[in-house]
Design an enzyme around this catalytic site. Structure first.
Site, PDB file in Angstrom:
ATOM      1  CE  LYS A  64      35.625  80.820  73.651  1.00 33.32           C
ATOM      2  NZ  LYS A  64      34.611  80.545  74.652  1.00 33.32           N
ATOM      3  CD  GLU A 123      41.985  75.285  68.542  1.00 34.04           C
ATOM      4  OE1 GLU A 123      42.183  75.691  69.699  1.00 34.04           O
ATOM      5  OE2 GLU A 123      40.957  74.710  68.192  1.00 34.04           O
ATOM      6  CG  HIS A 176      33.635  76.795  62.133  1.00 31.32           C
ATOM      7  ND1 HIS A 176      34.434  75.686  62.264  1.00 31.32           N
ATOM      8  CD2 HIS A 176      34.168  77.540  61.142  1.00 31.32           C
ATOM      9  CE1 HIS A 176      35.424  75.766  61.388  1.00 31.32           C
ATOM     10  NE2 HIS A 176      35.286  76.871  60.697  1.00 31.32           N
ATOM     11  NE  ARG A 207      26.650  79.763  75.405  1.00 30.67           N
ATOM     12  CZ  ARG A 207      26.503  78.782  74.528  1.00 30.67           C
ATOM     13  NH1 ARG A 207      25.506  77.910  74.648  1.00 30.67           N
ATOM     14  NH2 ARG A 207      27.335  78.619  73.532  1.00 30.67           N
TER      15      ARG A 207
END
Lengths: 499, 172
Positions: A116, A200, A235, A292
């Site tokens: 990421k 973040e 999440h 994907r």
């Protein structure tokens, strides 16, 4: 065209892929662990091979075992589905080395997007907006603590290697940081074998909007519009819909262009998804790219009439995209509800057991992608998602009504599911008004419990059934139950199953 | 009349019932209902209660009853014979059971250590998600039955606590 495909997955997505292959005249191979021997995907495939030990690392994550089966049965290609090996660059590489086509992007692209930190850097360099954050321990010399101070709380910690909400923690203050870091690292290590974290800025009331991409191996890239996936718990997505009420034509076009740009920048091939966060002021930020097929691909299929899995197979066979961006349009409205074996009253803890009864609604524009059937055991080994219920209608209000009807007629007995919870979300005023963000469930359904006592109809049904099985009706004279002072009917209120 | 007792969310619900011609008479909380029942297919019933239709789907599993009615699932237990009143404070049992089947990934509880309400005792991982088991009250750790890496089944006692004898507070 590829002639034989091994599907390296289980559950509903394996069934979905097998069906697409069969419709195209491609032979299919299923693999299964011991606990899945009687699963629908095994029966659906033309051939099936056992993996043995159900532990994921020994079965659906076992690369040597899977490649050995592929070689033995003569499969030319492997479709990884989602989860498991779908985003493991080492697997894509091992396939390539073994001369087997991996149905997805190249190992290099998976690697670039799987990390990421690297993904955000790549996208920022390509001019795609990214969320302010901390992208690595190396180089800057900045620590997590310093990064928190720079960005400002709240911050979101997440696994650099991961997705699906694993290893994610929200941190509101400095004193929570150490605990959250330790716990997130452990979860990340266990789920992905890599405990590197990134951090973040945590956006307030953001929406999760993603764009479906199709890219062939000749450099053609198109998007199939957006999916709004803001309804999440822990999440993980619960309800998805398309189109999103938050986008107008201008914003849709800008986000779509950014998604195509993102895919082109990295030389993406096959189906993929570019995920964005959209903030309150309609700024969008690149979140990550899923290299994907997505769980929620079906709602895009309903509104664009493009079969994404078939295009994956055609692209992997070297075919050029026969549809251009101008050929694709969005029609009507589609909603998906993920049916999870979990207990919403107890923090969404996965539930296991035998599915004694499964009876699902059928009707015009109702699609049910399932990996289970009546009589099978839901085990604790794999993801708790049992099936996806997808509806399509001419507009959002009609799609909501159709979903409400479908959920009200969705019967699964024996294993606790989130169906009643899904229904309450669908019926919620804020959802109907399109006023949703990724905190929707936490804001409106914190500590949710089913508020119903068993109705008279239910008690009578149980009693008639029990009377039928009681050969000799003898009564033991237990009076305590209808002593008025203790009558449950006088103390009705919210109940919850014992925790 | 035969009486059946069902336990639901810690409360007991008695139903008295008898066969009456082709149908049944049921009594719940002193209210009488005339009922007819027709099995549409195995597990699926159409009942009429005082003339009102009710579509029911029902499965039994030992003493467990799973019933689908009007879009909701009700799961409860049939109580057979006489039974002690359920302790309302059952959830505050000093025996902490695992709410899930999974793998123990972390053990924080140490026998003899004092723990506060909400303090994490153990972390169990299932389906790749981590669940923290927390102390339901202030107390002392008595026994810890599992160690890191072990597999634990749902409902199994994992930790035993000793409740703090709190004399300053009145009994709840």
């Amino acid at each position: 065209m590829i002639e034989k495909v091994l599907v390296a997955n289980r559950g509903e997505i394996a069934v979905r892929i097998i069906k697409a292959c069969q419709e195209m005249g491609i032979r299919t191979v299923a693999i299964y662990s011991d606990v899945d021997a009687d699963s629908p995907h095994v029966h659906a495939a033309d051939e099936s091979y056992p993996l043995g030990d159900p532990t994921p690392s020994e079965s659906y994550l076992n690369i040597p075992k899977i490649l050995a089966i592929a070689k033995e049965c003569g499969a030319e290609a492997i479709h990884p589905g989602y989860g498991f090996l779908s985003e493991r660059a080492e697997f894509a590489k091992a396939c390539a080395d073994a001369g087997i086509k991996f149905i997805g992007p190249s190992a290099d692209v998976i690697d670039k997007m799987g990390d990421k930190i690297q993904a955000k850097k790549t996208m920022a360099n390509a001019g795609v907006p990214v969320i302010p954050g901390f992208t690595g321990y190396e180089g800057s010399g900045e620590t997590l603590e310093q990064a928190c101070q720079r960005i400002g709380f709240p911050v979101l910690i997440k696994a650099a290697a991961g997705g699906g909400g694993k290893g994610m923690r929200i941190v509101d203050s400095m004193d929570q940081l150490a605990d959250a870091e330790e716990s997130a690292k452990r979860e990340a290590k266990s789920a992905f074998g890599n405990d590197e974290l990134l951090l973040e800025k945590y956006l307030e009331k953001p929406r999760h909007i993603e764009f479906q991409i199709l890219a062939d191996e000749k450099g053609n890239v198109i998007h199939l519009f957006e999916r709004e996936c803001s309804i999440q718990r822990r999440h993980q997505k619960v309800i998805e819909e398309t189109p999103s009420v938050a986008l107008d034509d201008d914003l849709r076009q800008r986000m779509g262009d950014a998604a195509v740009q993102a895919a082109k920048t990295i030389g993406y091939t096959n189906a993929g998804t570019v995920e964005f966060m959209l903030d309150h002021d309609r700024n969008f930020y690149f979140l990550e790219m899923n290299t994907r097929l997505q769980v929620e691909h079906a709602i895009t299929e309903m509104t664009t009439h493009v079969d994404i899995v078939k295009w994956q197979l055609r692209i992997a066979s070297g075919e050029e995209l026969a549809i251009s961006q101008d050929d694709v349009s969005q029609n009507g409205h589609a909603i998906e509800c993920r049916i999870y074996a979990e207990d919403p009253e107890q923090g969404f803890i996965p539930s296991t057991g035998k599915l004694h009864m499964v009876d699902v609604p059928d009707g015009v524009n109702i699609r049910h992608d399932t990996g289970v059937k009546q009589g099978v055991e839901v085990t604790p080994y794999y993801d708790p998602m049992l099936a996806k219920l997808i509806v399509y209608a001419e507009n959002r209000p009609d799609a909501i009504k159709k979903m409400q009807w479908a959920l009200s007629n969705y019967i699964t007995l024996g294993v606790t599911t989130n169906v009643p919870f899904l229904r309450e979300i669908i019926e919620h005023g804020a959802f109907r008004g399109g006023d949703i963000d990724t905190h929707f469930i936490d804001s409106h359904f914190k500590d949710w419990i089913m508020s119903e006592d068993p109705p008279v109809e239910v008690l009578i049904a149980a009693a008639i059934d029990d009377l039928g099985r009681t050969a000799v009706a003898t009564h033991d004279g237990g009076d305590e139950g209808h002593d008025d002072a203790h009558s449950p009917w006088k103390t009705m209120g919210a109940w919850r199953i014992d925790s | 009349m035969v009486e059946f007792q069902y336990e639901f969310g810690g409360k007991s619900y008695p139903v008295r019932i008898k066969k009456e011609g082709e149908g049944y008479t049921a009594v719940i909380n002193e209210v009488e209902y005339d009922v007819t029942s027709k099995e549409i297919k195995p597990g699926f019933f159409l009942h009429h209660i005082n003339g009102q239709p009710a579509k029911i789907t029902l499965v039994t599993e030992g003493n467990q009853r799973h019933i689908f009615y009007d879009g909701s699932v009700y799961r409860f237990t049939r109580i057979e014979g006489r039974r002690k009143k359920k302790d309302d404070f059952d959830k505050l049992s000093p025996k902490i059971t695992s709410p899930i089947s999974g793998k123990v990934v972390k053990v924080d509880a140490v026998p003899g250590a004092e723990v506060g309400e909400g303090q994490t005792l153990m972390a169990i991982e299932a389906m790749k998600m981590e669940y923290q088991i927390k102390a339901p009250f202030d107390g002392k750790v008595d026994k810890v039955y599992f160690e890191e890496g072990q597999q634990v089944d749902i409902g199994v006692v994992i930790v035993e606590l000793i409740k703090d004898e709190d004399t300053s507070k009145e009994e709840a």
